[in-house]
Design an enzyme around this catalytic site. Structure first.
Site, PDB file in Angstrom:
ATOM      1  N   ASP A  34      21.119  44.895 175.784  1.00  0.00           N
ATOM      2  CA  ASP A  34      20.732  43.535 176.125  1.00  0.00           C
ATOM      3  C   ASP A  34      21.953  42.643 175.947  1.00  0.00           C
ATOM      4  O   ASP A  34      22.653  42.737 174.931  1.00  0.00           O
ATOM      5  CB  ASP A  34      19.632  43.034 175.189  1.00  0.00           C
ATOM      6  CG  ASP A  34      18.285  43.680 175.467  1.00  0.00           C
ATOM      7  OD1 ASP A  34      18.232  44.635 176.252  1.00  0.00           O
ATOM      8  OD2 ASP A  34      17.279  43.235 174.874  1.00  0.00           O
ATOM      9  N   HIS A  68      22.121  52.061 174.475  1.00  0.00           N
ATOM     10  CA  HIS A  68      21.539  53.265 175.049  1.00  0.00           C
ATOM     11  C   HIS A  68      22.453  53.851 176.118  1.00  0.00           C
ATOM     12  O   HIS A  68      23.413  53.225 176.559  1.00  0.00           O
ATOM     13  CB  HIS A  68      20.170  52.929 175.659  1.00  0.00           C
ATOM     14  CG  HIS A  68      19.161  52.436 174.661  1.00  0.00           C
ATOM     15  ND1 HIS A  68      18.020  53.140 174.350  1.00  0.00           N
ATOM     16  CD2 HIS A  68      19.126  51.308 173.893  1.00  0.00           C
ATOM     17  CE1 HIS A  68      17.324  52.473 173.439  1.00  0.00           C
ATOM     18  NE2 HIS A  68      17.975  51.355 173.152  1.00  0.00           N
ATOM     19  N   SER A  92      28.185  42.222 169.463  1.00  0.00           N
ATOM     20  CA  SER A  92      29.484  42.748 169.857  1.00  0.00           C
ATOM     21  C   SER A  92      29.541  42.904 171.363  1.00  0.00           C
ATOM     22  O   SER A  92      28.900  42.155 172.090  1.00  0.00           O
ATOM     23  CB  SER A  92      29.762  44.076 169.153  1.00  0.00           C
ATOM     24  OG  SER A  92      31.117  44.390 169.245  1.00  0.00           O
TER      25      SER A  92
END
Length: 332
Positions: A123, A190, A301
């Protein structure tokens, strides 16, 4: 003198999340307006961001008293607009520390995985995406850095007899995608496609902020910051996913690599540490199916994707747009 009372019936004004962040680089920004921009950059690069981030990591990992943790976590959720309705555990009382809230898992159905060849690994907000030209990666528009300074030499491929430039296959191009994760975002990342991870390279380094404002301010910031490069192959050649550390990111965790230790005082900046997964996972490497969990950050990050693809590959989004895990990034 009478002290005015704060009525709880009146809603509090909304304070933007960025106003509550304590960013060391913001203290130095006034120097740039005084014509001291090169000096302020040098000072910021030498700031003890690694030590501060380790201390922050300790604080976020502390188990808070029950009477204290819920108000603090509620303040964080409010300040950074965290959507707790998506979290696997919505009750803030279930989180023992701020670090657990950062790394919260989500309900599996809130991030469906698109059928496209490439999906978002995290995200966040897309900072840049497109082709890599003349071996220069784009940090933001107009600010570039070299491919080798970011990935290091590709000598880990020598054992496979494939040479030092695994991405230059005839008819294929090299593409990149940079995604910035803000403090309120979901902090796990992911697999963006079906691929095999063959190698890990850990670069100890600084932990400067990776917010878009600082990225525009300091050229080559991603090459200075601590980062973990996962490299391997997908159906169309070379593929890599790099997790870039930032201020207050106490650690980068890779689920398949229990030996990885980031932001440790014993690490020396300017060196890197390699590990091959071929010995433990076989000649293909560690399988990473599309959508599978790969790792996690503390706080926020950046993820950098670098991959080879045919000329017909096209992105389905653009810089400046927000994306979520599993959302389509591109296809052949």
């Amino acid at each position: 003198m009478a002290i005015p009372r704060l009525s709880l019936r009146r809603p509090l004004p909304r304070v933007p999340g960025h106003a509550l962040r304590l960013c060391s680089w913001q203290i130095l920004k006034p120097f740039t307006h005084a014509g001291l921009q090169p000096t302020s950059k040098a000072v910021y690069r030498r700031a003890p961001t690694r030590l501060l981030s380790r201390l922050w990591g300790v604080l976020t990992g502390l188990a808070l008293p029950r009477w204290l943790w819920r108000p603090l976590l509620a303040l964080y959720v409010w300040a950074f607009s965290v959507n707790m309705a998506e979290a696997a555990e919505e009750d803030l009382s279930s989180y023992r520390s701020l670090g657990e809230l950062f790394r919260r898992p989500l309900k599996p159905w809130v991030r469906p995985i698109a059928l496209h060849d490439m999906v978002s690994p995290a995200d966040g907000c897309i900072v840049h995406l497109g082709r890599v030209r003349r071996n220069r990666l784009e940090q933001v528009k107009g600010v570039t850095y070299s491919l080798e300074s970011f990935l290091g030499p590709q000598d880990w491929r020598e054992g496979g007899g494939r040479g030092l430039s695994p991405w230059w296959h005839r008819g294929h191009r090299l593409y990149q995608c940079v995604i910035y994760l803000a403090p309120g975002d979901y902090h796990r990342f992911h697999s963006p496609t079906n691929w095999h991870i063959q190698h890990r390279r850990h670069f100890p380094g600084s932990l400067m902020s990776v917010s878009p404002s600082v990225v525009r301010w300091i050229p080559g910031l991603f090459c200075h910051n601590e980062r973990v490069v996962l490299s391997g192959e997908w159906a169309h050649g070379f593929f890599s996913l790099t997790a870039v550390g930032a201020t207050n990111v106490g650690s980068i965790r890779i689920y398949c690599d229990q030996d990885l230790r980031t932001n440790c005082a014993c690490h020396v900046q300017g060196r890197y540490h390699d590990r091959s997964y071929l010995a433990c996972a076989g000649p293909a490497g560690v399988p990473a199916p599309k959508g599978a969990s790969l790792g996690e950050f503390n706080l926020g990050s950046t993820i950098v994707l670098l991959f080879q693809g045919p000329r017909r590959f096209g992105f389905h989004t653009s810089a400046g747009r927000r994306v979520r895990v599993g959302q389509a990034l591109g296809s052949l």
